[in-house]
Design an enzyme around this catalytic site. Structure first.
Site, mmCIF file in Angstrom:
data_model
loop_
_atom_site.group_PDB
_atom_site.id
_atom_site.type_symbol
_atom_site.label_atom_id
_atom_site.label_comp_id
_atom_site.label_asym_id
_atom_site.label_seq_id
_atom_site.Cartn_x
_atom_site.Cartn_y
_atom_site.Cartn_z
ATOM 1 C CG ASP A 22 -5.093 -0.512 1.895
ATOM 2 O OD1 ASP A 22 -4.752 -1.535 1.291
ATOM 3 O OD2 ASP A 22 -5.506 0.510 1.298
ATOM 4 C CG HIS B 290 -1.761 1.194 1.345
ATOM 5 N ND1 HIS B 290 -2.626 1.597 0.351
ATOM 6 C CD2 HIS B 290 -1.863 2.118 2.324
ATOM 7 C CE1 HIS B 290 -3.219 2.705 0.712
ATOM 8 N NE2 HIS B 290 -2.776 3.050 1.901
ATOM 9 N N GLY C 146 -10.441 -6.127 5.774
ATOM 10 C CA GLY C 146 -10.589 -4.676 5.716
ATOM 11 C C GLY C 146 -9.842 -4.062 4.540
HETATM 12 C C1 GRF Z 1 1.790 0.649 -6.155
HETATM 13 O O1 GRF Z 1 2.185 1.877 -5.579
HETATM 14 C C2 GRF Z 1 0.763 -0.029 -5.307
HETATM 15 O O2 GRF Z 1 0.988 0.065 -3.951
HETATM 16 C C3 GRF Z 1 -0.467 0.744 -5.712
HETATM 17 O O3 GRF Z 1 -0.352 0.858 -7.100
HETATM 18 C C4 GRF Z 1 1.019 0.847 -7.436
HETATM 19 C C5 GRF Z 1 1.245 -0.273 -8.419
HETATM 20 O O4 GRF Z 1 2.424 -0.136 -9.105
HETATM 21 N N1 GRF Z 1 -1.682 0.134 -5.243
HETATM 22 P P1 GRF Z 1 2.969 -1.249 -10.094
HETATM 23 O O5 GRF Z 1 1.807 -1.776 -10.933
HETATM 24 O O6 GRF Z 1 3.614 -2.343 -9.286
HETATM 25 O O7 GRF Z 1 3.973 -0.533 -10.951
#
Ligand code: GRF
Length: 209
Positions: A150, A114, A148
């Protein structure tokens, strides 16, 4: 999970797949202790799937719109993942919440990244929410998925400073750099050492009585 074999990872993506790529790169070293065995997505045509295909890995797509209910989609996703018998499932930019069927089968071994420091700024817009709030430090959180949004027990976190002049994009890119390092390091340790969830706390290592 057997420690003589590399841990089998199924990685789930929705977008560019840079977190997936970091894991794929790490897995080229046998000492890392894990192998990505398949990559799944909730949509076609994303770069994350293309990265998997270039690495010669099997892929699967399970789209919400192909199912009558969210529960049926969740069960189909669980079935698709089951074909690869994973030790750890990595939700790496997978923009869907898991349902009860998926978590009943895999709860405790699904991890998610996250782009915020939990418990602050849960949900889909962590970097934008942090910027709008005006925090000076945000970051990335890796956690064991629970029902939940995150909220699951935290495996690791990395802090990232917010700079004057940051946009959502520049801040998110810097967070993603920290996120990838955290993900690779933690998943490697989980694969090599095992991990135990004790209430809200997660520690590496085996269960000792
Ligand atoms: C990451 O920052 C993830 O936490 C968020 O979306 C981004 C995905 O990046 N939910 P990627 O597809 O791994 O480049």
């Amino acid at each position: 999970m057997s420690r003589t074999e590399p841990a089998a990872l199924v990685v789930l993506v929705s977008g560019s797949g840079t977190n997936l790529q970091a894991l794929l790169d790490a897995c080229t070293d046998p000492a890392y202790g894990a192998q990505v065995v398949a990559v799944g997505a909730d949509r076609d045509g994303v770069e994350g799937l293309a990265r998997a295909e270039r690495a010669g890995l099997p892929t699967f797509v399970v789209r919400v719109k192909d199912y009558e209910t969210r529960e049926e989609w969740d069960a189909a996703l669980a079935g698709a993942v089951a074909a690869y018998d994973p030790d750890i499932i990595v939700s790496a930019g997978f923009m869907k919440l898991f349902g009860s069927t998926f978590l009943a089968l895999y709860g405790g071994k699904v991890v998610n990244t996250h782009p915020a420091l939990s418990p602050s700024f849960p949900g889909m817009t962590g970097p934008a929410d942090a910027l709008a709030y005006g925090v000076k430090v945000t970051g990335a959180t890796l956690f064991v998925v629970d029902p939940g949004v995150d909220t699951g027990p935290i495996i690791d976190q990395r802090a990232v400073g917010v700079l004057d002049g940051d946009t959502v994009e520049t801040l998110h890119e810097r967070i993603k750099g920290a996120e990838r390092g955290m993900l690779v390091e933690a998943v490697g340790r989980m694969a090599r050492e095992g991990f135990v969830v004790e209430g809200r706390r997660v520690r590496f290592g085996k269960l000792v009585d």
